[in-house]
Write an enzyme that holds these catalytic residues in place. Structure first.
Site, short mmCIF file in Angstrom:
data_model
loop_
_atom_site.label_atom_id
_atom_site.label_comp_id
_atom_site.label_asym_id
_atom_site.label_seq_id
_atom_site.Cartn_x
_atom_site.Cartn_y
_atom_site.Cartn_z
N LYS A 98 18.88 19.34 22.54
CA LYS A 98 20.02 19.08 21.65
C LYS A 98 21.16 20.03 21.95
CE LYS A 98 17.10 18.17 17.63
NZ LYS A 98 16.40 19.08 16.76
N LYS A 121 16.97 32.62 23.57
CA LYS A 121 18.18 32.64 22.74
C LYS A 121 18.96 33.93 22.97
CE LYS A 121 18.36 28.85 20.11
NZ LYS A 121 17.22 28.08 20.27
N LYS A 148 14.31 21.25 30.03
CA LYS A 148 13.98 20.11 29.17
C LYS A 148 15.26 19.46 28.62
CE LYS A 148 13.87 22.72 24.95
NZ LYS A 148 13.56 22.77 23.57
P1 TYM Z 1 13.21 20.30 17.40
O1 TYM Z 1 14.06 19.78 16.31
O2 TYM Z 1 13.83 21.13 18.47
O3 TYM Z 1 12.47 19.11 18.12
C1 TYM Z 1 11.78 18.12 17.39
C2 TYM Z 1 10.57 17.66 18.17
O4 TYM Z 1 10.96 17.15 19.44
C3 TYM Z 1 10.19 17.76 20.48
N1 TYM Z 1 11.03 17.87 21.69
C4 TYM Z 1 10.67 17.41 22.90
N2 TYM Z 1 9.57 16.76 23.32
C5 TYM Z 1 9.52 16.40 24.62
N3 TYM Z 1 10.53 16.65 25.51
C6 TYM Z 1 11.65 17.29 25.13
N4 TYM Z 1 12.63 17.51 26.01
C7 TYM Z 1 11.75 17.72 23.77
N5 TYM Z 1 12.70 18.37 23.07
C8 TYM Z 1 12.24 18.46 21.80
C9 TYM Z 1 9.83 19.12 19.92
O5 TYM Z 1 8.70 19.65 20.58
C10 TYM Z 1 9.57 18.81 18.48
O6 TYM Z 1 8.26 18.36 18.28
N6 TYM Z 1 10.75 24.15 15.50
C11 TYM Z 1 10.81 22.71 15.49
C12 TYM Z 1 10.98 22.12 14.10
C13 TYM Z 1 9.94 22.58 13.13
C14 TYM Z 1 8.56 22.19 13.14
C15 TYM Z 1 7.98 22.88 12.04
C16 TYM Z 1 7.79 21.35 13.95
C17 TYM Z 1 10.13 23.43 12.10
N7 TYM Z 1 8.95 23.63 11.44
C18 TYM Z 1 6.63 22.73 11.75
C19 TYM Z 1 6.44 21.21 13.66
C20 TYM Z 1 5.87 21.91 12.56
C21 TYM Z 1 12.02 22.30 16.32
O7 TYM Z 1 12.96 23.02 16.46
O8 TYM Z 1 11.96 21.07 16.78
#
Ligand code: TYM
Length: 337
Positions: free
Chosen positions: A202, A115, A199
Site C-alpha cells: 500500500k 520503517k 512485495k
Molecule cells: P495490512 O493491512 O498491511 O495487510 C492486510 C493483509 O494483507 C496481507 N498482505 C499481503 N499478502 C500477500 N502479498 C502481499 N504483497 C501482501 N501485502 C499485504 C497481509 O499479510 C495482511 O494479512 N498488521 C496487519 C493488520 C493487523 C492484523 C492484526 C492482522 C493488525 N492487527 C491482527 C492479523 C491479526 C497489517 O498491517 O496488515
C-alpha cells in the site's frame, strides 16, 4: 460438530487495498468463514495512526475496507466484522501486554527496522509497539488461527511469544499460541510489479507497482502490460529472473492451471512472448478483480448497511473480548474486593 477454533484477522486502513491484500488475506477470510464457527474480522483503525495522521482520510478508508470485505464475500451472519476502536478491551490488553514486551525484541522486528531504514516518518512509540497491539487484537478473543500474508509472519511470532510469556508470568495456560494460517499451504507474498523482488504494498511510492482493487479494467491492464520482465529466455529450461518469476506467480493466482502450464512450457522451450503472456494475466486479473471492484463501489454508497454491519459485529466482539479480559484481570490480580 462445532469447530471450537477461533479465527481472527484484520486489515489496516492506510492506503488502498491491493491484490496482495485480497489474495494473501481477504480471500482466505472468506473461505474460513465457511468452515469455522468463530470468525472475527476487523479493521485495524488504531494501527493506522502509527504511520498516518490524516483525520479526513480515515473515515473514507475505513468504509472502503468494510465495503471490500463485504464485496469479497465476507458474510456478517457467518463472521463478526468490527472496528478495532469499538472494542475498549483491546487497548486495555495492549497496555498490559506492553508491560511484558521488551524494548530489545520490539526493536528487532523486521518491519520496525524497515520503517526506520526508509526514514519516511517519525519513529513513535506506537510504531515500536505495533506488534504488541497486534498481539492484543489476536489474543483478545484467544484466537488460534490467523489468516495473513507472509509479511505478517514475524508479527505472529511476537504474538506467540507474548501469549507464552503471559501464561508463564501469570501462571496459567490462558492464551493459546496463535498460528498464521493458509490452508496447509505456504503463506502468500504477491510481488511488486516493479520486479525488484519486493512485495506489492500500500505504501509503495509508485502506484503502478500494485494492482488496486478499485483500478479500472484499463488501468489494471496497463499496469500489467508495463510490468518489468526481462529480455526472454535464451536457453531451454533456464531459471526465471525475479521479475518473470513474480509474473508467473501472479498468473498462478488468476489463471486456470492449464493456462499456467501452457506458458511454463513456452518459457521452457523459449517460445514465450511476454506481450501475450502479460495480456493473458491482465485478462484473467480483470475477470477476477473487476466484479469485486464493481461491488465495492455499490456497497460503499450504502453507509446505512455498513454501519449496521459493524454495529452487529461490535456486539459479538465486545462479548468475547470482555470474557477474555475478565480472565486476564483475575490472573494479573486486578480484582481487589
Ligand atoms: P495490512 O493491512 O498491511 O495487510 C492486510 C493483509 O494483507 C496481507 N498482505 C499481503 N499478502 C500477500 N502479498 C502481499 N504483497 C501482501 N501485502 C499485504 C497481509 O499479510 C495482511 O494479512 N498488521 C496487519 C493488520 C493487523 C492484523 C492484526 C492482522 C493488525 N492487527 C491482527 C492479523 C491479526 C497489517 O498491517 O496488515
Amino acid at each position: 460438530m462445532e469447530n471450537k477454533e477461533i479465527v481472527l484477522s484484520g486489515v489496516r486502513p492506510t492506503g488502498k487495498i491491493h491484490f496482495g491484500n485480497y489474495y494473501g488475506a481477504i480471500r482466505n477470510f472468506v473461505k474460513m468463514q465457511e468452515s469455522f464457527d468463530h470468525c472475527f474480522f476487523f479493521i485495524a483503525d488504531y494501527h493506522s495512526f502509527t504511520t498516518q495522521k490524516d483525520a479526513t482520510l480515515l473515515p473514507q478508508q475505513v468504509r472502503r475496507i468494510l465495503a471490500t470485505y463485504l464485496a469479497c464475500g465476507l458474510d456478517p451472519n457467518k463472521a463478526a466484522i468490527y472496528l478495532q476502536s469499538d472494542i475498549p478491551q483491546i487497548p486495555e490488553l495492549y497496555l498490559l501486554l506492553n508491560m511484558i514486551s521488551y524494548k530489545g525484541e520490539l526493536e528487532k522486528v523486521p518491519t520496525f527496522k524497515e520503517k526506520i531504514r526508509d526514514g519516511k516518518q517519525s519513529v513513535n512509540a506506537g510504531l515500536l509497539t505495533y506488534p504488541t497491539l497486534m498481539a492484543a487484537d489476536i489474543l483478545i478473543h484467544r484466537s488460534n488461527k490467523v489468516p495473513v500474508g507472509k509479511d505478517q509472519q514475524q508479527h505472529l511470532e511476537m504474538a506467540r511469544n507474548l501469549a507464552g510469556r503471559f501464561n508463564h508470568t501469570f501462571g496459567d495456560e490462558f492464551f493459546p499460541e496463535p498460528q498464521a494460517f493458509n490452508f496447509n499451504a505456504e503463506l502468500i507474498k504477491i510481488m511488486s510489479l516493479s520486479g525488484d523482488g519486493g512485495k506489492m504494498s500500500k505504501s509503495d511510492d509508485n502506484p503502478n507497482n500494485a494492482i488496486f482493487m478499485d483500478d479500472t479494467d484499463k488501468v489494471m491492464t496497463k499496469k500489467i502490460m508495463k510490468a518489468t520482465a526481462d529480455s526472454g529466455p535464451t536457453e531451454p529450461n533456464s531459471e526465471k529472473s525475479v521479475p518473470v518469476a513474480g509474473l508467473f506467480e501472479l498468473m498462478r493466482c488468476v489463471s486456470a492451471p492449464e493456462v499456467v502450464e501452457e506458458y511454463e512450457k513456452k518459457y521452457n522451450d523459449c517460445s514465450i512472448q511476454y506481450g501475450y503472456f502479460k495480456k493473458q494475466i491482465a485478462e484473467d486479473m480483470v475477470k477476477m478483480v473487476g466484479p469485486i471492484r464493481d461491488k465495492i463501489e455499490e456497497l460503499e454508497k450504502d453507509t446505512e448497511y455498513l454501519a449496521k454491519v459493524v454495529k452487529d459485529g461490535k456486539e459479538q466482539a465486545l462479548e468475547s473480548a470482555e470474557k477474555t479480559m475478565q480472565g486476564v484481570r483475575r490472573l494479573v490480580g486486578l480484582n481487589y474486593f
